[in-house]
Write an enzyme that holds these catalytic residues in place. Structure first.
Site, PDB file in Angstrom:
ATOM      1  N   CYS A 261       0.850  -1.186   0.000  1.00  0.00           N
ATOM      2  CA  CYS A 261       0.000   0.000   0.000  1.00  0.00           C
ATOM      3  C   CYS A 261       0.888   1.239   0.000  1.00  0.00           C
ATOM      4  CB  CYS A 261      -0.901  -0.007   1.237  1.00  0.00           C
ATOM      5  SG  CYS A 261      -1.901   1.481   1.382  1.00  0.00           S
TER       6      CYS A 261
ATOM      7  N   ASN B 271       0.572  -8.548  -1.036  1.00  0.00           N
ATOM      8  CA  ASN B 271      -0.397  -9.480  -0.458  1.00  0.00           C
ATOM      9  C   ASN B 271       0.238 -10.868  -0.507  1.00  0.00           C
ATOM     10  OD1 ASN B 271      -1.988  -7.366  -2.212  1.00  0.00           O
ATOM     11  ND2 ASN B 271      -3.325  -7.979  -0.549  1.00  0.00           N
TER      12      ASN B 271
HETATM   13  P1  HMG Z   1      -8.833  14.575  -0.721  1.00  0.00           P
HETATM   14  O1  HMG Z   1      -7.665  15.311  -1.256  1.00  0.00           O
HETATM   15  O2  HMG Z   1      -9.143  14.718   0.729  1.00  0.00           O
HETATM   16  O3  HMG Z   1     -10.150  14.810  -1.590  1.00  0.00           O
HETATM   17  O4  HMG Z   1      -8.607  13.038  -1.023  1.00  0.00           O
HETATM   18  P2  HMG Z   1     -10.886  16.075  -2.116  1.00  0.00           P
HETATM   19  O5  HMG Z   1     -12.319  15.675  -2.180  1.00  0.00           O
HETATM   20  O6  HMG Z   1     -10.486  17.279  -1.338  1.00  0.00           O
HETATM   21  O7  HMG Z   1     -10.340  16.200  -3.616  1.00  0.00           O
HETATM   22  C1  HMG Z   1      -9.041  16.664  -3.921  1.00  0.00           C
HETATM   23  C2  HMG Z   1      -8.737  16.412  -5.378  1.00  0.00           C
HETATM   24  O8  HMG Z   1      -8.798  15.011  -5.671  1.00  0.00           O
HETATM   25  C3  HMG Z   1      -9.717  17.075  -6.346  1.00  0.00           C
HETATM   26  O9  HMG Z   1      -8.984  17.389  -7.521  1.00  0.00           O
HETATM   27  C4  HMG Z   1     -10.679  15.977  -6.674  1.00  0.00           C
HETATM   28  O10 HMG Z   1     -11.280  16.115  -7.936  1.00  0.00           O
HETATM   29  C5  HMG Z   1      -9.766  14.749  -6.704  1.00  0.00           C
HETATM   30  P3  HMG Z   1      -8.414  18.860  -7.777  1.00  0.00           P
HETATM   31  O11 HMG Z   1      -9.625  19.737  -7.675  1.00  0.00           O
HETATM   32  O12 HMG Z   1      -7.392  19.130  -6.692  1.00  0.00           O
HETATM   33  O13 HMG Z   1      -7.809  18.757  -9.140  1.00  0.00           O
HETATM   34  N1  HMG Z   1     -10.486  13.518  -6.366  1.00  0.00           N
HETATM   35  C6  HMG Z   1     -10.580  12.457  -7.193  1.00  0.00           C
HETATM   36  N2  HMG Z   1     -10.095  12.214  -8.426  1.00  0.00           N
HETATM   37  C7  HMG Z   1     -10.398  11.022  -8.974  1.00  0.00           C
HETATM   38  N3  HMG Z   1     -11.154  10.074  -8.348  1.00  0.00           N
HETATM   39  C8  HMG Z   1     -11.643  10.287  -7.122  1.00  0.00           C
HETATM   40  C9  HMG Z   1     -11.359  11.525  -6.506  1.00  0.00           C
HETATM   41  N4  HMG Z   1     -11.700  12.046  -5.304  1.00  0.00           N
HETATM   42  C10 HMG Z   1     -11.167  13.277  -5.245  1.00  0.00           C
HETATM   43  N5  HMG Z   1     -12.370   9.347  -6.517  1.00  0.00           N
HETATM   44  C11 HMG Z   1      -9.290  10.782  -1.419  1.00  0.00           C
HETATM   45  C12 HMG Z   1      -9.509  12.053  -0.600  1.00  0.00           C
HETATM   46  C13 HMG Z   1     -10.009   9.636  -0.749  1.00  0.00           C
HETATM   47  C14 HMG Z   1      -9.822  10.999  -2.817  1.00  0.00           C
HETATM   48  C15 HMG Z   1      -7.775  10.533  -1.475  1.00  0.00           C
HETATM   49  O14 HMG Z   1      -7.271  10.488  -0.191  1.00  0.00           O
HETATM   50  C16 HMG Z   1      -7.415   9.266  -2.199  1.00  0.00           C
HETATM   51  O15 HMG Z   1      -7.635   9.108  -3.407  1.00  0.00           O
HETATM   52  N6  HMG Z   1      -6.836   8.302  -1.487  1.00  0.00           N
HETATM   53  C17 HMG Z   1      -6.480   7.054  -2.124  1.00  0.00           C
HETATM   54  C18 HMG Z   1      -5.823   6.197  -1.164  1.00  0.00           C
HETATM   55  C19 HMG Z   1      -5.582   4.854  -1.795  1.00  0.00           C
HETATM   56  O16 HMG Z   1      -5.989   4.572  -2.918  1.00  0.00           O
HETATM   57  N7  HMG Z   1      -4.861   4.000  -1.033  1.00  0.00           N
HETATM   58  C20 HMG Z   1      -4.574   2.697  -1.506  1.00  0.00           C
HETATM   59  C21 HMG Z   1      -5.778   1.817  -1.548  1.00  0.00           C
HETATM   60  S1  HMG Z   1      -6.326   1.258   0.052  1.00  0.00           S
HETATM   61  C22 HMG Z   1      -5.365  -0.134   0.367  1.00  0.00           C
HETATM   62  O17 HMG Z   1      -4.490  -0.452  -0.402  1.00  0.00           O
HETATM   63  C23 HMG Z   1      -5.717  -0.966   1.547  1.00  0.00           C
HETATM   64  C24 HMG Z   1      -6.463  -2.256   1.173  1.00  0.00           C
HETATM   65  O18 HMG Z   1      -5.716  -3.040   0.264  1.00  0.00           O
HETATM   66  C25 HMG Z   1      -6.703  -3.061   2.438  1.00  0.00           C
HETATM   67  C26 HMG Z   1      -5.417  -3.230   3.265  1.00  0.00           C
HETATM   68  O19 HMG Z   1      -4.503  -3.921   2.833  1.00  0.00           O
HETATM   69  O20 HMG Z   1      -5.396  -2.587   4.311  1.00  0.00           O
HETATM   70  C27 HMG Z   1      -7.822  -1.959   0.567  1.00  0.00           C
HETATM   71 MG    MG Z   2      -4.103  -4.390   0.809  1.00  0.00          MG
END
Ligand code: HMG
Ligand code: MG
Length: 303
Positions: A240, A249
């Site tokens: 991650c 994984n």
């Molecule tokens: P934020 O910055 O708080 O969001 O991020 P915001 O609503 O203030 O938006 C900021 C900017 O992001 C804006 O763009 C939005 O349009 C854009 P700007 O105006 O600055 O150009 N934006 C998006 N663009 C595309 N798709 C979207 C989206 N949302 C906002 N959906 C947010 C909040 C959740 C979006 C951010 O923190 C994020 O994308 N995080 C991703 C984290 C992630 O993907 N982590 C890895 C996956 S989780 C994982 O791996 C764990 C798992 O495997 C289980 C485990 O192992 O634990 C599942």
């Molecule tokens: Mg994971």
């Protein structure tokens, strides 16, 4: 407890596996990988992630990937949807299952999705409602259920609290994730035993990263509790981006080899998964980390 006779293996390589790769992987490689995994017999493949491309650039091709894959009827292609923007994109891409991902650790919630646990649940409420209205499956993922890279210990009540909230949002399935692979079998067993009191056992899954080499042992412990859904990543890809040092994984090939040995049905062709692992490892220019995958490939090469 007798082990389940059949398990579902959710292949998460195309998402969890690839999301952490630094070099951009072209969409056609991801599509070819997903098509190979489909042909190998997985009933559920995590194919995409509609998150901010600024946060996770590797997943920026998700729309293209979803449009390019050859779908097999009955296979669930899942996508991560952290907010309404993500959900809208996932619906447009016709993902079959929407995944909301929260954390049992307050610190990790902030680092990964930029909000508190409570705020994330509020954000997921609209996502859950819209997913259900669109007739989609909804999955919840709980990170750091066995430990957190930022705050260390995570209590069982904290995991139960998020589980209950995700259950109340209508999740069809909930993943219990060891994001940084720190869990060990007795701990995993204790946590899983507590969670099955709160959510149907056949809809709970184990998502184990193998950072400390404990993932297979943790799966074995979870089988003993009766858990029958496991996430795994072909060639052991992954990590991650918001959990420093977290490796991939558990490798799918290793899990399939374990299940074969235990006489547990998966419906998946291990040889075809080994091929898929070789394909993506070759593209990435390094040897995959699946022990079983590498052993089977070496044996094949020697005959
Ligand atoms: P934020 O910055 O708080 O969001 O991020 P915001 O609503 O203030 O938006 C900021 C900017 O992001 C804006 O763009 C939005 O349009 C854009 P700007 O105006 O600055 O150009 N934006 C998006 N663009 C595309 N798709 C979207 C989206 N949302 C906002 N959906 C947010 C909040 C959740 C979006 C951010 O923190 C994020 O994308 N995080 C991703 C984290 C992630 O993907 N982590 C890895 C996956 S989780 C994982 O791996 C764990 C798992 O495997 C289980 C485990 O192992 O634990 C599942
Ligand atoms: Mg994971």
């Amino acid at each position: 407890m007798t082990f389940p006779s059949k398990v579902k293996i959710v292949e998460v390589g195309p998402r969890d596996g690839l999301q952490n790769e630094k070099e951009t992987i072209p969409a056609d490689i991801k599509i070819a990988l997903i098509n190979q995994l489909t042909a190998a017999g997985f009933a559920n493949i995590e194919a995409a992630s509609f998150v901010s491309p600024k946060w996770v650039p590797q997943m920026a091709t998700s729309t293209e990937v979803m449009a390019g894959i050859t779908r097999k009827q009955g296979v669930i292609y899942s996508a991560l949807t952290p907010n309404m923007q993500g959900l809208t994109a996932a619906l447009a891409a016709n993902a079959d299952e929407m995944v909301i991902f929260g954390s049992a650790s307050e610190a990790f919630s902030q680092k990964n999705i930029n909000c508190s646990i409570a705020d994330s649940i509020e954000r997921f409420r609209d996502v859950a409602l819209a997913a259900k209205q669109a007739g989609k499956r909804l999955r919840g993922s709980i990170s750091c259920a066995f430990g957190c890279p930022y705050q260390g210990e995570v209590s069982i009540p904290a995991v139960i609290d998020v589980l209950q909230r995700m259950r109340d949002l209508g999740c069809d399935e909930i993943d219990i994730a060891d994001t940084i692979g720190v869990g060990t079998p007795n701990k995993v067993k204790t946590v899983m035993q507590a969670l099955v009191q709160e959510f149907p056992i056949d809809r709970l899954s184990g998502h184990f990263h193998d950072t400390y080499g404990q993932a297979l042992a943790n799966i074995y412990a979870s089988l003993d509790v009766g858990i029958s859904i496991y996430h795994a990543s072909v060639a052991g890809l992954g990590g991650c981006p918001y959990a420093k040092g977290a490796t991939g994984n558990v490798a799918t090939e290793d899990v399939l080899y374990l299940m074969q040995g235990l006489g547990i049905e998966t419906g998946i062709d291990l040889d075809a998964v080994v091929e898929a692992g070789q394909f993506i490892s070759q593209h990435l220019g390094r040897k995959g980390s699946s022990r079983a995958g590498n052993a089977i490939a070496a044996k094949r090469a020697s005959v």
